[in-house]
Every structure is written in structure tokens, then in C-alpha cells.
Write a protein that holds these residues in place. Sequence first.
Motif, PDB file in Angstrom:
ATOM      1  N   ASP A  53      -6.533  -6.839 -11.601  1.00 26.65           N
ATOM      2  CA  ASP A  53      -7.427  -7.877 -11.776  1.00 26.65           C
ATOM      3  C   ASP A  53      -7.611  -8.685 -10.328  1.00 26.65           C
ATOM      4  OD1 ASP A  53      -8.685  -7.359 -14.250  1.00 26.65           O
ATOM      5  OD2 ASP A  53      -7.411  -8.577 -15.489  1.00 26.65           O
ATOM      6  N   LYS A  54      -6.373  -8.751  -9.991  1.00 27.98           N
ATOM      7  CA  LYS A  54      -6.214  -9.765  -8.709  1.00 27.98           C
ATOM      8  C   LYS A  54      -6.742  -8.767  -7.625  1.00 27.98           C
ATOM      9  CE  LYS A  54      -2.464 -12.403 -10.023  1.00 27.98           C
ATOM     10  NZ  LYS A  54      -1.314 -13.205  -9.649  1.00 27.98           N
ATOM     11  N   ILE A  55      -6.588  -7.460  -7.610  1.00 33.97           N
ATOM     12  CA  ILE A  55      -7.151  -6.783  -6.460  1.00 33.97           C
ATOM     13  C   ILE A  55      -8.758  -6.887  -6.590  1.00 33.97           C
ATOM     14  CG2 ILE A  55      -7.645  -4.298  -5.589  1.00 33.97           C
ATOM     15  CD1 ILE A  55      -4.455  -3.804  -6.255  1.00 33.97           C
ATOM     16  N   GLN A  56      -9.128  -6.760  -7.829  1.00 33.44           N
ATOM     17  CA  GLN A  56     -10.670  -6.662  -8.198  1.00 33.44           C
ATOM     18  C   GLN A  56     -11.142  -8.050  -7.438  1.00 33.44           C
ATOM     19  OE1 GLN A  56     -12.915  -4.823  -9.020  1.00 33.44           O
ATOM     20  NE2 GLN A  56     -14.447  -6.012  -9.252  1.00 33.44           N
ATOM     21  N   ASN A  57     -10.452  -9.070  -7.549  1.00 35.28           N
ATOM     22  CA  ASN A  57     -10.944 -10.156  -7.159  1.00 35.28           C
ATOM     23  C   ASN A  57     -10.616 -10.648  -5.639  1.00 35.28           C
ATOM     24  OD1 ASN A  57     -12.454 -11.319  -9.500  1.00 35.28           O
ATOM     25  ND2 ASN A  57     -10.392 -11.570 -10.348  1.00 35.28           N
ATOM     26  N   GLY A  58      -9.946  -9.696  -4.921  1.00 39.59           N
ATOM     27  CA  GLY A  58      -9.677  -9.819  -3.306  1.00 39.59           C
ATOM     28  C   GLY A  58      -8.288 -10.345  -3.443  1.00 39.59           C
ATOM     29  N   ASP A  59      -7.391 -10.566  -4.326  1.00 39.20           N
ATOM     30  CA  ASP A  59      -6.259 -11.347  -4.156  1.00 39.20           C
ATOM     31  C   ASP A  59      -5.187 -10.398  -4.175  1.00 39.20           C
ATOM     32  OD1 ASP A  59      -4.218 -13.279  -4.708  1.00 39.20           O
ATOM     33  OD2 ASP A  59      -4.765 -13.832  -6.560  1.00 39.20           O
ATOM     34  N   TYR A  60      -4.568 -10.382  -2.784  1.00 35.30           N
ATOM     35  CA  TYR A  60      -3.467  -9.320  -2.975  1.00 35.30           C
ATOM     36  C   TYR A  60      -2.151 -10.125  -2.673  1.00 35.30           C
ATOM     37  CZ  TYR A  60      -6.991  -5.881  -2.105  1.00 35.30           C
ATOM     38  OH  TYR A  60      -7.851  -4.881  -2.280  1.00 35.30           O
ATOM     39  N   SER A  61      -1.977 -11.388  -2.973  1.00 42.67           N
ATOM     40  CA  SER A  61      -0.768 -12.281  -2.898  1.00 42.67           C
ATOM     41  C   SER A  61       0.231 -11.834  -3.542  1.00 42.67           C
ATOM     42  CB  SER A  61      -0.924 -13.833  -3.330  1.00 42.67           C
ATOM     43  OG  SER A  61      -1.572 -13.804  -4.715  1.00 42.67           O
ATOM     44  N   PHE A  62       0.281 -11.286  -4.704  1.00 41.69           N
ATOM     45  CA  PHE A  62       1.215 -10.498  -5.194  1.00 41.69           C
ATOM     46  C   PHE A  62       2.083  -9.392  -4.448  1.00 41.69           C
ATOM     47  CE2 PHE A  62      -2.250  -7.464  -6.417  1.00 41.69           C
ATOM     48  CZ  PHE A  62      -1.485  -6.410  -6.489  1.00 41.69           C
ATOM     49  N   ILE A  63       1.263  -8.872  -3.432  1.00 35.23           N
ATOM     50  CA  ILE A  63       2.067  -7.897  -2.837  1.00 35.23           C
ATOM     51  C   ILE A  63       3.229  -8.441  -1.781  1.00 35.23           C
ATOM     52  CG2 ILE A  63       1.844  -6.579  -0.655  1.00 35.23           C
ATOM     53  CD1 ILE A  63      -1.180  -5.748  -1.903  1.00 35.23           C
ATOM     54  N   ASN A  64       3.117  -9.877  -1.384  1.00 36.80           N
ATOM     55  CA  ASN A  64       4.153 -10.551  -0.429  1.00 36.80           C
ATOM     56  C   ASN A  64       5.210 -10.779  -1.464  1.00 36.80           C
ATOM     57  OD1 ASN A  64       2.325 -10.226   1.686  1.00 36.80           O
ATOM     58  ND2 ASN A  64       1.054 -11.892   1.000  1.00 36.80           N
ATOM     59  N   THR A  65       4.994 -10.730  -2.681  1.00 37.32           N
ATOM     60  CA  THR A  65       6.196 -11.387  -3.477  1.00 37.32           C
ATOM     61  C   THR A  65       6.914 -10.130  -4.250  1.00 37.32           C
ATOM     62  OG1 THR A  65       4.746 -11.827  -5.331  1.00 37.32           O
ATOM     63  CG2 THR A  65       5.183 -13.711  -3.998  1.00 37.32           C
ATOM     64  N   ASP A  66       6.446  -8.927  -4.004  1.00 42.22           N
ATOM     65  CA  ASP A  66       7.091  -7.900  -4.780  1.00 42.22           C
ATOM     66  C   ASP A  66       7.644  -7.087  -3.543  1.00 42.22           C
ATOM     67  OD1 ASP A  66       7.467  -5.231  -5.809  1.00 42.22           O
ATOM     68  OD2 ASP A  66       6.288  -5.680  -7.422  1.00 42.22           O
ATOM     69  N   GLU A  67       8.617  -6.856  -3.567  1.00 43.51           N
ATOM     70  CA  GLU A  67       9.447  -6.136  -2.527  1.00 43.51           C
ATOM     71  C   GLU A  67       9.167  -4.670  -2.353  1.00 43.51           C
ATOM     72  OE1 GLU A  67      13.904  -5.012  -3.270  1.00 43.51           O
ATOM     73  OE2 GLU A  67      13.626  -6.433  -4.669  1.00 43.51           O
ATOM     74  N   HIS A  68       8.851  -4.274  -3.469  1.00 39.19           N
ATOM     75  CA  HIS A  68       8.375  -2.808  -3.547  1.00 39.19           C
ATOM     76  C   HIS A  68       6.866  -2.853  -2.787  1.00 39.19           C
ATOM     77  CE1 HIS A  68      11.849  -1.918  -5.843  1.00 39.19           C
ATOM     78  NE2 HIS A  68      11.536  -2.867  -6.606  1.00 39.19           N
ATOM     79  N   ALA A  75      -4.304  -0.321   0.146  1.00 37.37           N
ATOM     80  CA  ALA A  75      -4.862   0.532  -0.456  1.00 37.37           C
ATOM     81  C   ALA A  75      -3.942   1.418  -1.045  1.00 37.37           C
ATOM     82  CB  ALA A  75      -5.692   1.581   0.657  1.00 37.37           C
ATOM     83  N   ASP A  76      -2.822   1.422  -0.538  1.00 31.71           N
ATOM     84  CA  ASP A  76      -1.744   2.404  -1.318  1.00 31.71           C
ATOM     85  C   ASP A  76      -1.213   1.787  -2.502  1.00 31.71           C
ATOM     86  OD1 ASP A  76      -2.083   3.851   0.928  1.00 31.71           O
ATOM     87  OD2 ASP A  76       0.004   3.477   1.802  1.00 31.71           O
ATOM     88  N   VAL A  77      -1.198   0.243  -2.375  1.00 33.75           N
ATOM     89  CA  VAL A  77      -0.833  -0.321  -3.694  1.00 33.75           C
ATOM     90  C   VAL A  77      -1.745  -0.017  -4.826  1.00 33.75           C
ATOM     91  CG1 VAL A  77      -0.322  -2.699  -4.894  1.00 33.75           C
ATOM     92  CG2 VAL A  77       0.495  -2.060  -2.369  1.00 33.75           C
ATOM     93  N   ALA A  78      -3.150  -0.119  -4.351  1.00 35.62           N
ATOM     94  CA  ALA A  78      -4.312   0.052  -5.261  1.00 35.62           C
ATOM     95  C   ALA A  78      -4.159   1.292  -6.036  1.00 35.62           C
ATOM     96  CB  ALA A  78      -5.433  -0.377  -4.684  1.00 35.62           C
ATOM     97  N   GLU A  79      -3.929   2.242  -5.220  1.00 35.45           N
ATOM     98  CA  GLU A  79      -3.753   3.907  -5.618  1.00 35.45           C
ATOM     99  C   GLU A  79      -2.694   4.024  -6.575  1.00 35.45           C
ATOM    100  OE1 GLU A  79      -1.881   7.652  -3.579  1.00 35.45           O
ATOM    101  OE2 GLU A  79      -3.676   6.788  -2.690  1.00 35.45           O
ATOM    102  N   TYR A  80      -1.693   3.446  -6.393  1.00 37.27           N
ATOM    103  CA  TYR A  80      -0.237   3.475  -7.172  1.00 37.27           C
ATOM    104  C   TYR A  80      -0.745   2.891  -8.447  1.00 37.27           C
ATOM    105  CZ  TYR A  80       4.357   2.001  -8.990  1.00 37.27           C
ATOM    106  OH  TYR A  80       5.448   1.910  -9.632  1.00 37.27           O
ATOM    107  N   LEU A  81      -1.211   1.647  -8.641  1.00 35.92           N
ATOM    108  CA  LEU A  81      -1.555   0.809  -9.705  1.00 35.92           C
ATOM    109  C   LEU A  81      -2.592   1.388 -10.744  1.00 35.92           C
ATOM    110  CD1 LEU A  81      -1.244  -2.878  -8.230  1.00 35.92           C
ATOM    111  CD2 LEU A  81       0.178  -1.492  -9.706  1.00 35.92           C
ATOM    112  N   VAL A  82      -3.670   2.093  -9.996  1.00 42.01           N
ATOM    113  CA  VAL A  82      -4.654   2.913 -10.706  1.00 42.01           C
ATOM    114  C   VAL A  82      -3.943   4.054 -11.433  1.00 42.01           C
ATOM    115  CG1 VAL A  82      -6.816   4.192 -10.582  1.00 42.01           C
ATOM    116  CG2 VAL A  82      -6.723   2.008  -9.533  1.00 42.01           C
TER     117      VAL A  82
END
Length: 182
Positions: A53-68, A75-82
Motif C-alpha cells: 500500500d505504501k509503494i502504491q502511494n509512492g511512500d518508500y520510507s519503510f525501505i530506509n528503516t528495514d536493513e534488508h 523496484a527490487d523491493v516491490a518485486e520481492y513483496l509482490v
Amino acid sequence: CGLTFSKSNGKNTETYLNENLGIDEKNKFYLKNEQIEPKRFPYSEIQINIMLDKIQNGDYSFINTDEHFSSIPRADVAEYLVNLKFCYLLKLTINEAKKFINTNLDVLFYPTSHATGGKADMLYTNDKINISIETTIHNTCSSICNHESYPCISHLEECEKPKKSTCLFLIQPLGDHEKIKR
């Protein structure tokens, strides 16, 4: 402490110590430094829904708080989550998912990079159906169609025949803040 091994050539015996090997309770060898493989997905379906949902709304802030996620492209994070979302929808176990996901993953099932070219991000097959999953982020719908429609269809050609192969080409433009040219 490690395991000692002896090697004999008939005349002399040499003893070696390997501190990285151990023997478990079933007398099977294991590497002491090897990570134990996970038994479930690293994120719950609810967590995945929230991140998508955050990606859908253009919010990628969670990427900065997740070491993985912090060292790989969005785009790779989106691919993985889908891919993980489809694993939950298809009710796959983590061992089953390993057979179908082509996104590069580490031993703990976190993404390291996108699927290599020429392969679907995820290609699910069973006795009845083949499903090709391809996740991408483009700025325009025409760019998505031009760059992804053929690869999605061609990935299904890799599957065993005859099976029902349905190619659904779903385009989900990002939220209203993104200017999608049609």
C-alpha cells in the motif's frame, strides 16, 4: 572445539582439526557458521499488504528503516513483496516458494537483487495452471506495455505443455501523485 579427522596412507596417519564442522544428535555433519534456513516467510501477509500500500502511494520510507531493503533498489523491493504476496495467495510454504521465485534471495529469504533477465520474477506452475508474475515500475502505461508485455507472455512459454496458461497483464499505475501519460 571442532571435529578431528584422520587420514592414513597405510604407513603414516595425519590428523586434522576442523573447527567449523559439528555433528548433530542424528550424527549428521553440519557447518557451525551456516545460517539455519527459515521455516516461514520473513514478513507476515499483513506487513506485506501495508508495504505494498505504501509503494502504491509512492511512500518508500519503510525501505530506509528495514536493513534488508536499504541497499537494494526500490523496484527490487516491490518485486520481492509482490512475489511474497502471491506466495500467501497461493498458500505456498517457504520451501515451495523457493521453487518458483526467481528474485535473488539470501539464505534467510530476504532479497539481494531482482530476477535475472530472461526469467519471470516468479513462475508458478502446478498440474492445472501456469502463472507468470512480473513486477516493474515505469513512469508511463505505454512504457510498461512496450517493455513488459512480451516478456510476460514469453515466460509462460518456458512452462510444460499442455496446461492451461492464462496471461493476465495487470497494470496498476502508482497513486494520484504520479503523472501517468496515456
